[in-house]
Scaffold this motif. Structure first.
Motif, mmCIF file in Angstrom:
data_model
loop_
_atom_site.group_PDB
_atom_site.id
_atom_site.type_symbol
_atom_site.label_atom_id
_atom_site.label_comp_id
_atom_site.label_asym_id
_atom_site.label_seq_id
_atom_site.Cartn_x
_atom_site.Cartn_y
_atom_site.Cartn_z
ATOM 1 N N ASN B 19 -76.712 32.475 -42.568
ATOM 2 C CA ASN B 19 -75.306 32.092 -42.449
ATOM 3 C C ASN B 19 -74.515 33.056 -41.587
ATOM 4 O O ASN B 19 -73.301 32.952 -41.488
ATOM 5 N N GLY B 20 -75.195 34.044 -41.021
ATOM 6 C CA GLY B 20 -74.487 35.016 -40.188
ATOM 7 C C GLY B 20 -74.616 36.418 -40.749
ATOM 8 O O GLY B 20 -75.317 36.649 -41.732
ATOM 9 N N TRP B 21 -73.914 37.342 -40.115
ATOM 10 C CA TRP B 21 -74.019 38.747 -40.521
ATOM 11 C C TRP B 21 -73.293 38.993 -41.833
ATOM 12 O O TRP B 21 -72.243 38.422 -42.082
ATOM 13 N N TYR B 22 -73.876 39.870 -42.641
ATOM 14 C CA TYR B 22 -73.155 40.323 -43.831
ATOM 15 C C TYR B 22 -73.475 41.782 -44.099
ATOM 16 O O TYR B 22 -74.426 42.338 -43.538
ATOM 17 N N ARG B 31 -71.578 38.591 -51.603
ATOM 18 C CA ARG B 31 -71.824 38.708 -50.176
ATOM 19 C C ARG B 31 -70.522 38.613 -49.389
ATOM 20 O O ARG B 31 -69.754 37.675 -49.566
ATOM 21 N N ALA B 32 -70.286 39.594 -48.531
ATOM 22 C CA ALA B 32 -69.095 39.569 -47.672
ATOM 23 C C ALA B 32 -69.549 39.264 -46.253
ATOM 24 O O ALA B 32 -70.180 40.084 -45.602
ATOM 25 N N MET B 33 -69.261 38.049 -45.802
ATOM 26 C CA MET B 33 -69.667 37.678 -44.452
ATOM 27 C C MET B 33 -68.763 38.391 -43.453
ATOM 28 O O MET B 33 -67.562 38.531 -43.670
ATOM 29 N N LEU B 34 -69.361 38.812 -42.370
ATOM 30 C CA LEU B 34 -68.634 39.619 -41.406
ATOM 31 C C LEU B 34 -67.652 38.792 -40.584
ATOM 32 O O LEU B 34 -66.578 39.249 -40.244
ATOM 33 N N GLU B 35 -68.053 37.567 -40.281
ATOM 34 C CA GLU B 35 -67.215 36.777 -39.374
ATOM 35 C C GLU B 35 -66.023 36.151 -40.092
ATOM 36 O O GLU B 35 -65.004 35.884 -39.482
ATOM 37 N N GLU B 36 -66.199 35.920 -41.394
ATOM 38 C CA GLU B 36 -65.096 35.297 -42.124
ATOM 39 C C GLU B 36 -63.946 36.280 -42.278
ATOM 40 O O GLU B 36 -64.154 37.437 -42.598
ATOM 41 N N ASP B 37 -62.747 35.790 -42.072
ATOM 42 C CA ASP B 37 -61.590 36.645 -42.279
ATOM 43 C C ASP B 37 -61.245 36.651 -43.751
ATOM 44 O O ASP B 37 -61.150 35.599 -44.376
ATOM 45 N N ARG B 38 -61.070 37.824 -44.289
ATOM 46 C CA ARG B 38 -60.715 37.881 -45.710
ATOM 47 C C ARG B 38 -59.233 37.598 -45.870
ATOM 48 O O ARG B 38 -58.414 38.001 -45.053
#
Lengths: 206, 380
Positions: B19-22, B31-38
């Motif tokens: 699902n991408g970088w984490y 899991r905190a995805m890197l691309e998603e804005d918190r």
């Protein structure tokens, strides 16, 4: 190279380390896992489990499945990938299903990732069913539904196969899967871990 | 690459999944995805009137001076309140909390230990009768939004850029101390100022002060105005130490806390002492810890044997303290000062008794004694 669980850098420091099997976890983390390599019978089929389902194993599995830490996919079977490939040569892994909801949340199929490294062919012939769709099914199917598992319609099953799951706890998922498979298949069973309560063989054969 | 939650920048801890970088450093918080804005969680506006507070005791002159200074300083900068154990650190920030609540800002009080959250929740509820005060800790996080949130430092991961004032109590205590993930999470949870409360600032805080990121306010006096109890050090073989300990426990009219370095030693010492006096044991493995402490609190002259779990944040009025095998490696200087600080905290019995028993000479124990003497000498 860092240990996948504790993040400490791994080096070959001691003499004994030179003889250790190449691993993705450091010795300290791996030592928490209790290796049992148990061969047993599950409903009359030959079955094999590598580890006991203890605290260290379950915390690693939780981090992998529930936190979605995909990097841990090699932690379970990497040291035994050659053994398993030899053992199940010529067979296809049938991966047990997980609920669709969970898989969607996770974003990946955890069993597929887990068994990928072995290098055997894999299929996912089962579906875990929710309770909603029960009404639309016939009587026989409804009976199967009691286990919550059905075969995907029109799926091609190989004759020689291995039912593969991460943990056998009660064994009910495994039993459910066995009950929907047609007769006449050469089936083996594999799980990474086994709960300690299954040390007596009867509980699994029953 | 930088994790938005724990501020990790080490590339080795990032992993690219399907699902991408984490970030794998703080994976235990989910899991905190890197691309998603918190996104900052939605919080209710602070209720008006919640800023009203009542203190059980009026602040002393020195206390109210520091309290005012702190409330003024948080407008412009973060603050380190460096006060000796028992100086009433919690009471010192009440004014600052009230000021922020009045301005409709979100305030959080975070502590490394779960035990202390419970105690503090009750205390702050009394201080702020009109505000909604909740405690958030492991196993108790159904509700996470209120006027005043008291939580463990672990639970801060729920609040991305939520608080205008974050009060970090005992940031030099385990498990917060030296834990990069928790430091990162605390930093991202706060969008405004931070107040650090401790008697023993660690290098990380001293470094921050040097860089000018915070100002340090000191209070070296307890409210009753007496000196801190200075530890008496006895060096002898273990057998003799046990003898000294028994003499010390005789003829007591006050509760006594005995700190030991390991859980094993706690149980051994308990087995030994039970032959002479009745005592209880409290370690991180004790399941009914709250009950044991409560029982000890009720008794007038109880004895409790404890590991470092009770080192901080626990106030037993009028207790005396003994540290057994003070030279042991698990005790650091901050820990020793904190344990000595358990003694003499009440107005009725301001001069507690502190005894350090060591089986070999330890420089650390002496350094701790020096620190306490120093604090007594330079009272501002």
């Amino acid at each position: 190279m860092r240990c996948l669980m504790c993040g400490k850098p791994m080096t070959k420091e001691t003499f004994a380390d030179l003889f250790r099997e190449e691993d993705v976890l450091c010795a300290d983390c791996r030592d928490g896992w209790k290796r049992i390599s148990r061969r047993f019978r599950f409903r009359g089929r030959k079955a094999f489990a590598l580890y006991e389902y203890n605290a260290a194993f379950s915390s690693c599995l939780l981090q992998f499945k529930e936190c979605g830490d995909e990097a841990l996919k090699t932690a379970f079977l990497y040291p035994d990938r050659r053994l398993l490939k030899r053992m199940y040569r010529g067979r296809t892994l049938l991966l047990l299903p997980s609920s669709e909801e969970k898989e969607k949340e996770r974003g990946f199929s955890h069993l597929r990732e887990l068994f990928e490294g072995i290098g055997l062919p894999m299929t996912e012939p089962f579906l875990k069913t929710g309770e909603k769709s029960q009404k639309s099914l016939g009587r026989k199917e409804r009976h199967e539904m009691a286990r919550g598992i059905i075969l995907k319609p029109g799926v091609a099953l190989p004759r020689r196969c291995v039912l593969a799951d991460d943990v056998i706890t009660t064994g009910s998922t495994m039993k459910g899967a066995l009950s929907v498979l047609p007769e006449g298949l050469d089936i083996r069973i594999f799980a990474c871990a086994l709960t300690p309560s299954h040390t007596s063989e009867d509980s699994l054969n029953a | 690459m930088k994790c938005q939650r724990c501020l990790n920048t080490d590339r080795e801890f990032f992993y690219r999944g399907s699902n991408g970088w984490y970030c794998r450093k703080c994976i235990s918080f989910g899991r905190a995805m890197l691309e998603e804005d918190r996104q900052a969680p939605a919080v209710k506006p602070v209720r008006s009137g919640s800023e009203e507070y009542v203190l059980q005791y009026p602040l002393t002159e020195a206390q109210s001076r520091v309290s005012h200074q702190c409330a003024e300083a948080i407008d412009t900068t973060s603050v380190l309140l460096c006060c000796v154990c028992g100086a009433g650190k919690t009471e010192l920030v009440v004014e600052s909390i009230s000021k922020m609540l009045k301005a409709g800002k979100n305030v959080c009080f975070a502590i490394p230990r779960r035990q202390v959250v419970l105690e503090l929740e009750n205390r702050l509820r009394k201080y702020f009768p009109k505000a909604e005060v909740i405690g958030v800790y492991g196993g108790h996080h159904e509700k996470t939004d209120a006027d005043l949130v008291i939580c463990t430092t672990h639970q801060l991961f729920r609040y991305y850029r939520t608080f205008d004032l974050l009060i970090l109590d005992e940031p030099d205590a385990f498990p917060f101390r030296g834990n990069a993930v928790l430091h990162g999470i605390a930093e991202t949870a706060c969008r405004g100022r931070t107040i650090y409360l401790t008697a023993t600032p660690d290098d990380w805080l001293k470094e921050k002060e040097k860089r000018g990121e915070l100002i340090c306010l000191k209070l070296n006096r307890r409210p009753h105005g007496h000196d801190l109890p200075v530890p008496v050090i006895r060096t002898a073989p273990t057998v003799i130490l046990l003898g000294i300990l028994l003499c010390w426990l005789k003829n007591r009219s006050t509760p006594r806390m005995i700190f030991v370095p390991t859980i094993r030693q706690a149980h051994l010492l308990h087995a030994f002492l039970s032959r002479f006096v009745s005592c209880s044991v409290c370690t991180s493995k004790t399941e009914n810890r709250d009950e044991v402490i409560e029982e000890f609190r009720q008794k007038k002259n109880g004895i409790i044997i404890s590991t470092t779990v009770l080192e901080r944040g626990v106030t037993i009025p009028g207790s005396d303290v003994c540290v057994f095998h003070a030279e042991h490696g698990v005790f650091d200087e901050a820990g020793l000062i904190q344990m000595a600080g358990r003694a003499g905290r009440s107005f009725q019995y301001p001069d507690g008794d502190v005894l350090f028993l060591e089986s070999s000479r330890s420089a650390l124990v002496r350094k701790c004694r020096k620190e306490i003497l120093e604090a007594n000498r330079c009272v501002v």
